[in-house]
Design a protein around this motif. Structure first.
Motif, PDB file in Angstrom:
ATOM      1  N   MET A   1      -0.367  -8.036 -15.237  1.00 58.80           N
ATOM      2  CA  MET A   1      -1.423  -7.857 -14.236  1.00 58.80           C
ATOM      3  C   MET A   1      -2.728  -8.502 -14.706  1.00 58.80           C
TER       4      MET A   1
ATOM      5  N   CYS B   1      -2.410   0.980 -12.624  1.00 60.82           N
ATOM      6  CA  CYS B   1      -2.311   1.298 -11.196  1.00 60.82           C
ATOM      7  C   CYS B   1      -0.982   0.790 -10.625  1.00 60.82           C
ATOM      8  N   ALA B   2      -0.531  -0.379 -11.055  1.00 62.46           N
ATOM      9  CA  ALA B   2       0.773  -0.878 -10.614  1.00 62.46           C
ATOM     10  C   ALA B   2       1.869   0.066 -11.107  1.00 62.46           C
TER      11      ALA B   2
ATOM     12  N   GLY C   1       1.986   2.964  -8.904  1.00 66.97           N
ATOM     13  CA  GLY C   1       2.681   2.565  -7.674  1.00 66.97           C
ATOM     14  C   GLY C   1       4.183   2.614  -7.867  1.00 66.97           C
TER      15      GLY C   1
ATOM     16  N   THR D   1       7.363   5.502  -6.346  1.00 71.67           N
ATOM     17  CA  THR D   1       8.633   5.216  -5.665  1.00 71.67           C
ATOM     18  C   THR D   1       9.829   5.760  -6.454  1.00 71.67           C
TER      19      THR D   1
ATOM     20  N   TYR E   1      -5.873  10.043 -12.284  1.00 72.45           N
ATOM     21  CA  TYR E   1      -5.185  10.015 -10.981  1.00 72.45           C
ATOM     22  C   TYR E   1      -3.720  10.431 -11.149  1.00 72.45           C
TER      23      TYR E   1
ATOM     24  N   PRO F   1       5.416  11.074   2.561  1.00 78.01           N
ATOM     25  CA  PRO F   1       4.447  11.961   1.926  1.00 78.01           C
ATOM     26  C   PRO F   1       3.034  11.363   1.904  1.00 78.01           C
ATOM     27  N   HIS F   2       2.069  12.196   1.605  1.00 81.07           N
ATOM     28  CA  HIS F   2       0.711  11.713   1.347  1.00 81.07           C
ATOM     29  C   HIS F   2       0.388  12.015  -0.109  1.00 81.07           C
ATOM     30  N   VAL F   3      -0.130  11.011  -0.813  1.00 79.27           N
ATOM     31  CA  VAL F   3      -0.460  11.163  -2.222  1.00 79.27           C
ATOM     32  C   VAL F   3      -1.948  10.888  -2.374  1.00 79.27           C
ATOM     33  N   THR F   4      -2.655  11.764  -3.062  1.00 78.57           N
ATOM     34  CA  THR F   4      -4.095  11.567  -3.206  1.00 78.57           C
ATOM     35  C   THR F   4      -4.590  12.064  -4.556  1.00 78.57           C
TER      36      THR F   4
ATOM     37  N   ARG G   1     -10.024   6.143   4.111  1.00 80.10           N
ATOM     38  CA  ARG G   1      -9.608   7.469   4.546  1.00 80.10           C
ATOM     39  C   ARG G   1      -8.601   7.412   5.691  1.00 80.10           C
TER      40      ARG G   1
ATOM     41  N   GLY H   1      -5.023   8.759   5.280  1.00 78.76           N
ATOM     42  CA  GLY H   1      -4.735  10.193   5.326  1.00 78.76           C
ATOM     43  C   GLY H   1      -4.392  10.722   6.708  1.00 78.76           C
TER      44      GLY H   1
ATOM     45  N   THR I   1       1.911   7.515   2.648  1.00 77.47           N
ATOM     46  CA  THR I   1       0.520   7.092   2.463  1.00 77.47           C
ATOM     47  C   THR I   1       0.004   7.463   1.080  1.00 77.47           C
ATOM     48  N   VAL I   2      -0.784   6.565   0.508  1.00 76.52           N
ATOM     49  CA  VAL I   2      -1.367   6.791  -0.806  1.00 76.52           C
ATOM     50  C   VAL I   2      -2.872   6.576  -0.710  1.00 76.52           C
ATOM     51  N   HIS I   3      -3.615   7.590  -1.095  1.00 73.87           N
ATOM     52  CA  HIS I   3      -5.074   7.508  -1.167  1.00 73.87           C
ATOM     53  C   HIS I   3      -5.378   7.270  -2.638  1.00 73.87           C
ATOM     54  N   ALA I   4      -5.583   6.009  -3.001  1.00 74.84           N
ATOM     55  CA  ALA I   4      -5.624   5.617  -4.421  1.00 74.84           C
ATOM     56  C   ALA I   4      -7.023   5.813  -5.003  1.00 74.84           C
ATOM     57  N   ILE I   5      -7.317   5.133  -6.097  1.00 72.69           N
ATOM     58  CA  ILE I   5      -8.667   5.226  -6.668  1.00 72.69           C
ATOM     59  C   ILE I   5      -9.495   4.024  -6.209  1.00 72.69           C
ATOM     60  N   HIS I   6     -10.795   4.109  -6.438  1.00 73.32           N
ATOM     61  CA  HIS I   6     -11.724   3.142  -5.864  1.00 73.32           C
ATOM     62  C   HIS I   6     -11.428   1.708  -6.342  1.00 73.32           C
TER      63      HIS I   6
ATOM     64  N   ARG J   1      -8.668  -0.040  -6.303  1.00 67.72           N
ATOM     65  CA  ARG J   1      -7.379  -0.387  -6.920  1.00 67.72           C
ATOM     66  C   ARG J   1      -6.206  -0.296  -5.957  1.00 67.72           C
TER      67      ARG J   1
ATOM     68  N   ALA K   1      -3.631  -2.950  -6.434  1.00 70.88           N
ATOM     69  CA  ALA K   1      -2.822  -2.836  -7.655  1.00 70.88           C
ATOM     70  C   ALA K   1      -1.724  -1.789  -7.464  1.00 70.88           C
ATOM     71  N   PHE K   2      -2.056  -0.656  -6.852  1.00 74.45           N
ATOM     72  CA  PHE K   2      -1.033   0.349  -6.510  1.00 74.45           C
ATOM     73  C   PHE K   2       0.029  -0.312  -5.612  1.00 74.45           C
TER      74      PHE K   2
ATOM     75  N   ILE L   1       4.141  -0.776  -5.836  1.00 75.13           N
ATOM     76  CA  ILE L   1       5.052  -0.215  -4.817  1.00 75.13           C
ATOM     77  C   ILE L   1       5.946  -1.314  -4.224  1.00 75.13           C
TER      78      ILE L   1
END
Lengths: 392, 277
Positions: A67, A75-76, A79, A83, A105, A235-238, B56, B59, B65-70, B72, B75-76, B80
């Motif tokens: 990366m 972060c990758a 991700g 999965t 996170y 799902p929702h992930v936060t 947002r 959500g 759905t993924v609410h990632a960090i600022h 990034r 990159a997430f 995926i």
């Protein structure tokens, strides 16, 4: 299960053991434990882990990503982890600092992940090829907020292999990031490595079985239901504080409960997580408590001191966090001194002191010149302590 | 009131957090209509947002759905997409999230030409944190961190992403919702990295310090400044000053997509590996 390194040995050489570098052993352990997703960024002295993954992962159909920086790398990996892939990254101090926000996170989102940090002298660019244990507290408290941490420390090449496997297991079972620390010398040293040696892991804290359902273990009961993309419908992930549905909550009771549960899942399983070995149990007035390269010196110092007529106990810690409170307190109750050699200015000694000072005298022996602590230096310090005591 | 698009929404999470007159809902609406046209599968569509007002949106959407960090989210999303090539991967980001803190990930995602669609809501301001300047604030724009007017220049994100290697680049506006819907639909269909700048309005934090005032006037301004890419081709730089070039700006269907290239490499390696063992 067929272990990757045995396959390699068969393929490359017709012999039982092979000279393997620590970083490479970590990569082999990862492959054997089922890691099929690696994203990283080159940094001394950890790059050989990434290089080995770049070479081996395509052979097994895994994902290897170089990366644009360490933040993107972790972060990758998150991700990939979301999965259901078993994901790993490797770095050193400066890169580890960049990863800290994302580590938080992964803790919050309960995304399993392994991070290997081959430590070099810091702060900043420091001395990239000199060994250090300066990131111990960063591994514990590097990301912001109250959070649990699982941190392991390798002392030799075989450890790099076995503890990478252990890190994978813990990450999957507790659904949280696990950090494996190695000092530069452990990452770069080459030692004889054999299937025989790596397969057995008998410690005072218990035997370690690598073979049974190793990388997909049952979850501990405190883990929240995993929110896996593609498996759990949608799902929702936060990273926001959320409840068991995965959606954010500002409810004071629910949010406190959620954070408390993140801690509890680690704290309630210290017995399983805390790996250690005790040598010369109960046979000295001094116990050397050590991890990483210093633990090797401590084991050698134990023999040297014995030879010179001074019995010394050694507590070799493979798990630094969660803090192995029970064994530390048990040892503290029976010895007069706990001597803690570290390649830093006493980061772990401060943790031990909090646990042990009501029963024993905790002495920090720190070194930050980028050289190792030798067995001779340890024995001299032990004789000094014992002698002082006798003169009182 | 229910609509055909409700099936893509977590209606129990509504009402949304956006202010009255905000363009984020209009851009999200364009996405939802595109999602319906594309008939996106909820189980195999992953939507990743970063941090900020636009992010947002993730959500409220009933996909993975993924609410990632600022900064990034891309990159997430890269992780995926590489782990699950069968997924449709879409990133929602803003001008702060995508062009400031996440700028490096944006250019590298373009360079790789990975099959991700990135929708960047550009409202020229940091809304959620209270109206600070963004890299998309224009010169002389007033904000709480540029109280005497912005002294910096802004990006042209479409030129940036095209130069960095994106193979589908488009710009739409909250005003022209139908066009934006088409651009998003085509971007998701495109194999490779698709970048769609969705020019949006923030009457609360941007509009209260800068003309024109109010959501309606801001939307009309988007309309008045828009020039189609076709028209723009025949205009001088002076004539284009202050204009928004909208529509499909760049498309290349011949460039190799990263995940497929990686997969081909893996197949080649596995053949060689199996052959020797």
């Amino acid at each position: 299960m067929e272990l990757w390194y045995t396959h390699l040995l068969r393929e490359k050489l017709d012999q039982d053991s092979l000279l393997v570098q620590g970083n490479r052993a970590s990569a082999l352990g990862a492959l054997d434990a089922g890691v099929r997703f690696f994203a990283g960024y080159p940094i001394t002295p950890s790059s050989e882990i990434m290089e080995t993954m770049a070479r081996e992962l395509p052979k097994v159909g895994g994902v290897f990503l170089q990366m644009e920086d360490e933040i993107a790398s972790i972060c990758a990996c998150i991700g990939g982890s979301l999965t259901g892939e078993i994901s790993m990254t490797a770095t050193s101090g400066p890169g580890f600092s960049l990863m800290q926000e994302a580590i938080g996170y992964a803790i919050m989102a309960e995304a399993p992940l392994v991070i290997v940090n081959v430590m070099r002298v810091g702060p900043s660019t420091g001395r990239p090829t000199a060994p250090s244990q300066g990131d111990v507290m960063q591994a514990r408290w590097g990301t912001h907020g109250d959070h649990p941490a699982i941190v392991l420390a390798a002392s030799n090449v075989v450890d790099m292999y076995r503890l990478t496997m252990a890190a994978v297991r813990f990450a999957q079972r507790f659904r949280t990031p696990v950090t494996l620390l190695a000092d530069e010398v452990v990452g770069h040293m080459r030692e004889s490595f054999s299937a025989e040696k790596a397969g057995r892991y008998r410690l005072s804290s218990g035997d370690f079985d690598f073979t049974e359902n190793y990388s997909r273990p049952d979850l501990v009961r405190e883990v929240h239901p995993p929110h896996q993309l593609g498996a759990f419908r949608h799902p929702h992930v936060t990273g926001l504080v959320h409840d068991e549905t995965g959606f954010p909550t500002n409810d004071p009771q629910k949010s406190a409960e959620f954070l408390r549960e993140l801690h509890d899942k680690v704290a309630h399983h210290r017995d399983e997580l805390c790996l250690y070995d005790v040598k010369n149990e109960g046979r000295g007035r001094v116990c050397i408590v050590a991890y990483g390269s210093c633990a090797r010196s401590a084991r050698a110092a134990m023999d040297l001191a014995q030879h010179e007529g001074i019995p010394v106990e050694v507590l070799h810690l493979y798990t630094l966090f969660p803090l192995p409170v029970e064994i530390l307190q048990r040892v503290a109750r029976r010895v007069e001194f706990m001597l803690i050699p570290e390649l830093n200015l006493g980061q772990y000694a401060r943790e031990v002191r909090k646990m042990a000072e009501q029963w024993t005298t905790v002495i920090s022996m720190g070194k930050i010149d980028g050289t190792l602590i030798t067995p001779r230096e340890l024995v001299d310090r032990v004789s000094d302590l014992v002698g002082k005591y006798e003169n009182v | 009131m229910t609509s055909a698009l409700d099936r893509f929404l977590h209606t129990d999470r509504l009402p949304h957090i956006w202010c009255a007159g905000c363009g984020a809902g209009m851009v999200t609406g364009a996405f939802l209509r595109a999602a319906a046209k594309l008939d996106l599968h909820k189980d195999t569509t992953a939507i990743i947002g970063g941090i900020g007002c636009s992010s947002r949106a993730a959500g409220y959407l009933d996909f993975g759905t993924v609410h990632a960090i600022h900064g990034r989210a891309l990159a997430f999303a890269t992780g995926i997409k590489m782990a699950r090539p069968d997924f449709t991967v879409i990133v929602f980001t803003g001008d702060g999230d995508g062009a400031a803190i996440g700028g490096n990930h944006l250019i590298h995602a373009c360079r790789r030409n990975i099959d991700i669609t990135c929708i960047l809501f550009n409202n020229s301001i940091y809304g959620m944190t209270g109206g600070q300047a963004s890299p998309m604030s224009q010169e002389d724009d007033v904000s709480v961190t540029a109280p005497y007017g912005q002294a910096e220049r802004s990006f042209d994100l479409c030129r940036l992403t095209e130069a960095a290697g994106a193979t589908y680049v488009a710009r739409g506006t909250a005003y022209a919702g139908r066009e934006l819907e088409r651009l998003i639909r085509d971007g998701v269909r495109h194999k490779g990295f698709s970048f769609i700048e969705a020019v949006s309005q923030c009457p609360t934090e941007y509009g209260k310090r800068n003309p024109p005032k109010g959501a309606i006037a801001m939307l009309e301004d988007q309309r008045d400044r828009s020039v189609s890419a076709k028209e723009a081709a025949g205009m001088t730089p002076e004539e284009l000053e202050g204009k928004l070039i909208t529509g499909l700006i760049y498309k290349d269907e011949s460039a190799p997509e990263f995940q497929e290239s990686y997969q081909r490499m893996v197949e080649r390696v596995q053949q060689d590996f199996d052959g020797t063992s």
